[in-house]
Write an enzyme that holds these catalytic residues in place. Structure first.
Site, PDB file in Angstrom:
ATOM      1  N   VAL A  72      18.532 -48.730  71.556  1.00 15.92           N
ATOM      2  CA  VAL A  72      17.696 -47.675  70.997  1.00 15.92           C
ATOM      3  C   VAL A  72      18.126 -46.376  71.658  1.00 15.92           C
ATOM      4  O   VAL A  72      18.757 -46.381  72.717  1.00 15.92           O
ATOM      5  CB  VAL A  72      16.174 -47.922  71.204  1.00 15.92           C
ATOM      6  CG1 VAL A  72      15.692 -49.072  70.336  1.00 15.92           C
ATOM      7  CG2 VAL A  72      15.843 -48.152  72.661  1.00 15.92           C
ATOM      8  N   SER A  73      17.777 -45.257  71.040  1.00 17.38           N
ATOM      9  CA  SER A  73      18.279 -43.959  71.504  1.00 17.38           C
ATOM     10  C   SER A  73      17.505 -43.355  72.664  1.00 17.38           C
ATOM     11  O   SER A  73      18.052 -42.590  73.438  1.00 17.38           O
ATOM     12  CB  SER A  73      18.290 -42.958  70.343  1.00 17.38           C
ATOM     13  OG  SER A  73      19.158 -43.429  69.341  1.00 17.38           O
ATOM     14  N   THR A  74      16.212 -43.666  72.778  1.00 19.20           N
ATOM     15  CA  THR A  74      15.406 -43.041  73.834  1.00 19.20           C
ATOM     16  C   THR A  74      14.636 -44.085  74.628  1.00 19.20           C
ATOM     17  O   THR A  74      14.407 -45.205  74.153  1.00 19.20           O
ATOM     18  CB  THR A  74      14.394 -42.027  73.238  1.00 19.20           C
ATOM     19  OG1 THR A  74      13.479 -42.738  72.398  1.00 19.20           O
ATOM     20  CG2 THR A  74      15.085 -40.932  72.458  1.00 19.20           C
TER      21      THR A  74
END
Length: 189
Positions: free
Chosen positions: A8-10
């Site tokens: 996931v990005s964050t």
């Protein structure tokens, strides 16, 4: 061996959906990462690639979990192919162990690249149309020619009575803006 990769990005996003899907796909090991797909520095993906052996399968939930740029995805696909490692994307229904899966993967890459190129073309066309109507792109000029603060900053500089940091404090004109204006005016710094 089936090696799963979830990303996931964050930090505040959850990996649960991807991990559940990777477990259901029969992954023996799952590498987890919370980092942007635009970054090339992804330690867990690197660990997975270092561990993977010919005959293994890299399983991902969706292609964009592996990388956001077509170039990076193609590089990874070529590396996997060269090393004899298959790729399975659960959501995209791609399995490169089959001829159809390989073809589908390459077609998706071509379409993704075409989509990116179309966006670039549209952006260029929009900028050209705006220029034709007299509009300029980029950041608005804060201290353009004829600006009183910039003129005052140039005066102070040429008088050689104040230092550049003093001029910045007095006028609010940055050192870079002052030097750019002086260069444009043909003065030495």
């Amino acid at each position: 061996m089936k090696l799963g990769y979830a990303r996931v990005s964050t930090q505040d996003q959850s990996l649960d959906l991807q991990i559940d899907a990777l477990k259901a796909a029969g992954c023996d090991e799952i590498y987890r990462e919370k980092v942007s797909g635009m970054k090339d520095d992804r330690p867990e993906l690197e660990r997975l690639l270092a561990y993977a052996r010919p005959g293994d399968t890299l399983v991902i939930y969706k292609l964009d979990r592996l990388g956001r740029s077509t170039k990076r995805l193609l590089e990874l696909a070529e590396e996997l192919d060269r090393r004899g490692i298959e790729l399975v994307s659960i959501r995209d229904q791609i399995d490169t162990s089959t001829a159809v899966g390989k073809a589908m993967f390459r077609m998706l890459m071509v379409l993704a690249e075409m989509e990116r190129d179309i966006i670039v073309e549209r952006t260029r066309a929009g900028l050209e149309a705006a220029r034709a109507r007299g509009r300029k792109g980029g950041r608005p000029v804060k201290y353009g020619e004829g600006n009183a603060k910039l003129a005052h900053a140039i005066e102070l500089y040429r008088a050689k009575e104040k230092t550049v940091p003093d001029i910045e404090r007095i006028t609010g004109v940055s050192k870079a803006t002052l030097y750019r204006a002086l260069k444009k005016a043909g003065a030495s710094q």
